[in-house]
Write a protein that holds these residues in place. Structure first.
Motif, mmCIF file in Angstrom:
data_model
loop_
_atom_site.group_PDB
_atom_site.id
_atom_site.type_symbol
_atom_site.label_atom_id
_atom_site.label_comp_id
_atom_site.label_asym_id
_atom_site.label_seq_id
_atom_site.Cartn_x
_atom_site.Cartn_y
_atom_site.Cartn_z
ATOM 1 N N MET A 1 0.818 -1.187 0.000
ATOM 2 C CA MET A 1 0.000 0.000 0.000
ATOM 3 C C MET A 1 0.865 1.255 0.000
ATOM 4 O O MET A 1 0.587 2.199 -0.713
ATOM 5 N N TRP A 2 1.930 1.291 0.832
ATOM 6 C CA TRP A 2 2.735 2.502 0.928
ATOM 7 C C TRP A 2 3.403 2.845 -0.390
ATOM 8 O O TRP A 2 3.499 4.005 -0.756
ATOM 9 N N GLU A 7 4.000 6.638 -4.850
ATOM 10 C CA GLU A 7 3.995 6.908 -6.290
ATOM 11 C C GLU A 7 2.881 7.888 -6.659
ATOM 12 O O GLU A 7 3.090 8.809 -7.453
ATOM 13 N N TRP A 8 1.703 7.697 -6.093
ATOM 14 C CA TRP A 8 0.565 8.561 -6.392
ATOM 15 C C TRP A 8 0.845 9.996 -5.959
ATOM 16 O O TRP A 8 0.619 10.944 -6.711
ATOM 17 N N LEU A 9 1.343 10.170 -4.745
ATOM 18 C CA LEU A 9 1.599 11.511 -4.221
ATOM 19 C C LEU A 9 2.770 12.171 -4.942
ATOM 20 O O LEU A 9 2.704 13.341 -5.315
ATOM 21 N N ALA A 10 3.846 11.430 -5.184
ATOM 22 C CA ALA A 10 5.029 11.979 -5.851
ATOM 23 C C ALA A 10 4.735 12.358 -7.302
ATOM 24 O O ALA A 10 5.406 13.240 -7.855
ATOM 25 N N ALA A 11 3.748 11.727 -7.919
ATOM 26 C CA ALA A 11 3.415 12.036 -9.312
ATOM 27 C C ALA A 11 3.012 13.499 -9.495
ATOM 28 O O ALA A 11 3.127 14.041 -10.599
ATOM 29 N N ALA A 12 2.569 14.156 -8.440
ATOM 30 C CA ALA A 12 2.164 15.555 -8.527
ATOM 31 C C ALA A 12 3.354 16.506 -8.426
ATOM 32 O O ALA A 12 3.198 17.714 -8.626
ATOM 33 N N GLY A 121 -3.052 5.533 -2.274
ATOM 34 C CA GLY A 121 -2.475 5.172 -3.561
ATOM 35 C C GLY A 121 -3.488 4.876 -4.644
ATOM 36 O O GLY A 121 -3.125 4.712 -5.797
ATOM 37 N N THR A 122 -4.763 4.822 -4.302
ATOM 38 C CA THR A 122 -5.790 4.531 -5.305
ATOM 39 C C THR A 122 -6.314 5.798 -5.967
ATOM 40 O O THR A 122 -7.064 5.717 -6.928
ATOM 41 N N GLY A 123 -5.954 6.944 -5.428
ATOM 42 C CA GLY A 123 -6.483 8.201 -5.947
ATOM 43 C C GLY A 123 -7.767 8.619 -5.267
ATOM 44 O O GLY A 123 -8.390 9.605 -5.639
#
Length: 158
Positions: A1-2, A7-12, A121-123
């Motif tokens: 999960m982490w 990845e989701w947060l860093a993509a911004a 991480g799912t948005g």
């Protein structure tokens, strides 16, 4: 999960790799851009903490990512980007496109910043209507409590 959440947060971030390095080896916080994947509604901490408590009442719905800045005494709710929305209220700030937000990694606090509800991480984000209802209810509760708190402050002076 982490890993997914990172990845989701860093993509911004402008440079996702640099963002992750900053989390691991730098100050522990990184600047990420609002308005692309999410906006942030920043509110005073008393209002935000009470609203988050109301959002937890439904055991079947997990609140969206929520960040607290203990030094600034603010709570930030991550919600879908909406360049035309207007949030009104005392101390309420809508952070969207063209703005940057300092965030710690999803797996630990960094200084004054801490996730109350880390991204998964799912948005998944806060639903604006649900968040608005919780903030309205929290505002009403605080309005009722404020006069009582003021009376106690005066009574304690004697």
């Amino acid at each position: 999960m982490w890993k997914q959440a990172v990845e989701w947060l860093a993509a911004a971030a402008r440079d996702p790799q640099e963002c992750k390095r900053e989390w691991d080896y730098g100050t522990g916080t990184a600047l990420v851009e609002a308005g692309r994947y999410w906006d942030v509604l920043s509110v005073p901490d008393r209002l935000g903490l009470l609203a988050l408590d109301y959002l937890w009442r439904d055991p079947l719905k997990m609140p969206g990512p929520t960040l607290v800045d203990s030094a600034a005494r603010r709570v930030g709710f991550f919600l879908p980007p909406d360049p035309v929305s207007e949030w009104v209220g005392f101390g309420v700030r809508h952070v969207g496109r063209g703005s940057w937000v300092a965030v710690p990694p999803p797996y630990r606090p960094a200084g004054r910043l801490e996730w109350l509800v880390p991204p998964d991480g799912t948005g998944s984000l806060h639903a604006p209507g649900t968040l608005e209802s919780a903030l309205r209810e929290a505002t009403e509760t605080l309005a009722v409590l404020a006069p009582v708190s003021a009376e106690h402050a005066v009574a304690d002076c004697w």
